[in-house]
Design an enzyme around this catalytic site. Structure first.
Site, PDB file in Angstrom:
ATOM      1  N   ASP A  62       0.868  -1.172   0.000  1.00 19.89           N
ATOM      2  CA  ASP A  62       0.000   0.000   0.000  1.00 19.89           C
ATOM      3  C   ASP A  62       0.905   1.222   0.000  1.00 19.89           C
ATOM      4  OD1 ASP A  62      -1.723   2.117   0.525  1.00 19.89           O
ATOM      5  OD2 ASP A  62      -2.920   1.007   1.993  1.00 19.89           O
ATOM      6  N   VAL A  63       0.944   1.921  -1.127  1.00 25.17           N
ATOM      7  CA  VAL A  63       1.910   3.023  -1.284  1.00 25.17           C
ATOM      8  C   VAL A  63       1.628   4.205  -0.368  1.00 25.17           C
ATOM      9  CG1 VAL A  63       2.446   2.395  -3.663  1.00 25.17           C
ATOM     10  CG2 VAL A  63       0.617   4.064  -3.205  1.00 25.17           C
ATOM     11  N   TYR A 154      -8.964  14.768  -8.988  1.00 25.45           N
ATOM     12  CA  TYR A 154      -7.993  13.994  -9.756  1.00 25.45           C
ATOM     13  C   TYR A 154      -6.970  14.919 -10.415  1.00 25.45           C
ATOM     14  CZ  TYR A 154      -6.278  10.506 -13.111  1.00 25.45           C
ATOM     15  OH  TYR A 154      -5.490   9.654 -13.853  1.00 25.45           O
ATOM     16  N   THR A 191      -8.266   1.125 -19.600  1.00 27.46           N
ATOM     17  CA  THR A 191      -8.123   0.432 -18.319  1.00 27.46           C
ATOM     18  C   THR A 191      -9.466   0.455 -17.594  1.00 27.46           C
ATOM     19  OG1 THR A 191      -7.583   2.401 -17.007  1.00 27.46           O
ATOM     20  CG2 THR A 191      -5.768   1.328 -18.174  1.00 27.46           C
TER      21      THR A 191
END
Length: 279
Positions: A62-63, A154, A191
Site C-alpha cells: 500500500d503506497v 484527480y 483500463t
C-alpha cells in the site's frame, strides 16, 4: 538508459498501465518486481508473467505507507540485489463534481496519487544516489497538464505529480546527474480505472461513480483509449531514450496545450472550443 539485465520496481502493477509497463520491461530483458495493494490480483498477474518466462517477483504494498514502500525496496533488493528503475504508477481515479466529493475522496486520492509518489521518491532516491545510478518515473496524466470539469480532485493530484517530477529532474540534473527521472502523462487508456477505484472510494464513504453521468462518460472515454501494453511500450522506450516527458497522445496533448497557452497569455480561462469568448 541501458535496460537489459536491470531491475524495475512497478507499483500498481497488477493491471492496467502498470502491467503494460511490466510487460515492456520484461520484453527488454529486465527483471521486474510488481507491486499492488490487491494481493490476490497481484499474485495472479505475477504468475501469468512468470509463465511467459519473465523473471518476476511480486510484493503486495500500500503506497500510502512509507514503511510499506520501504518494505517493497527491501524485497526488491533481496530478490534481485539492485533497483535501477522505479515506476511510481499506483493511482486512484475519481470522476464527480466538487460538491459531490466526500472528505474521504479528497484524502484517499491525495494519499495514493501524491503520497504514493512521495513515498517512492523518499524510499528509492537515496538508494539510487548511493549506487550512483537509477531512474525514477511517475505516472501522472494529461489531466496533470490541463484541468477538466468533473475531475477537479484527480486533476489536483496529477498536477502535483507533474510539478514534483519536473522539479526533481532539474534538481537531479544539478546535484546528482547520474540519477534521472521522467513523468508519464497518458491520454485515454483502455483500463478499468473507474471501476477498480470504486471499492477503495466506497471504503472512503463514496457512492458509485458509474451511477453518475460524469463517471460513466469518463469510463466510456477510457474504454476507447490505447491498449495499456502500448502505453507501457511508449513509457519504457521513452525512458531508454532519456526522455523526460512521456506522452502517449502527443497530437491530442498539444492540440489542447497550445490554445491553453494562448489563453494564458491573454489572461483568460481556457475552455475547449473558442477560448477567446471565455472569461
Amino acid at each position: 538508459m541501458q535496460l537489459d539485465k536491470k531491475t524495475a520496481v512497478i507499483t500498481g502493477g497488477a493491471g492496467g498501465i502498470g502491467l503494460g509497463i511490466a510487460r515492456a520491461c520484461l520484453a527488454r530483458g529486465m527483471r521486474v518486481v510488481v507491486s499492488d495493494v490487491d494481493a490476490s490480483r497481484l499474485a495472479e498477474t505475477a504468475d501469468a508473467l512468470r509463465s511467459d518466462g519473465g523473471r518476476v517477483h511480486d510484493h503486495a504494498c500500500d503506497v500510502r505507507s512509507l514503511e510499506a514502500v520501504e518494505g517493497l525496496r527491501d524485497a526488491a533488493l533481496e530478490a534481485f540485489g539492485q533497483v535501477d528503475l522505479v515506476c511510481n504508477n499506483a493511482g486512484i481515479g475519481l470522476a464527480r463534481s466538487v460538491l459531490d466529493t466526500a472528505d474521504g475522496d479528497w484524502e484517499l486520492l491525495f494519499d495514493v496519487n501524491v503520497g504514493g509518489v512521495v513515498n517512492g521518491i523518499r524510499t528509492f532516491l537515496p538508494l539510487m544516489v548511493e549506487q550512483g545510478s537509477g531512474h525514477l518515473n511517475a505516472t501522472a496524466s494529461l489531466s496533470g497538464l490541463v484541468g477538466d470539469p468533473g475531475l477537479v480532485t484527480y486533476d489536483g493530484t496529477k498536477f502535483a505529480v507533474v510539478g514534483m517530477m519536473e522539479g526533481l529532474a532539474l534538481e537531479l540534473l544539478h546535484e546528482h546527474p547520474d540519477v534521472t527521472c521522467s513523468v508519464l502523462c497518458p491520454g485515454p487508456v483502455a483500463t478499468d480505472l473507474i471501476a477498480s477505484s470504486g471499492k477503495h472510494l466506497s471504503d472512503a464513504g463514496s457512492s458509485d461513480m458509474l451511477s453518475t453521468e460524469t463517471g460513466q462518460e469518463v469510463a466510456d472515454y477510457l474504454a476507447a483509449g490505447l491498449n495499456p501494453d502500448e502505453v507501457g511500450r511508449i513509457a519504457v522506450d521513452g525512458i531508454a531514450a532519456a526522455k523526460f516527458w512521456l506522452l502517449t497522445h502527443p497530437e491530442l496533448t498539444f492540440e489542447i496545450m497550445e490554445p491553453r497557452f494562448e489563453a494564458m497569455k491573454a489572461g483568460r480561462l481556457y475552455v475547449a472550443g473558442d477560448w477567446t469568448e471565455q472569461r
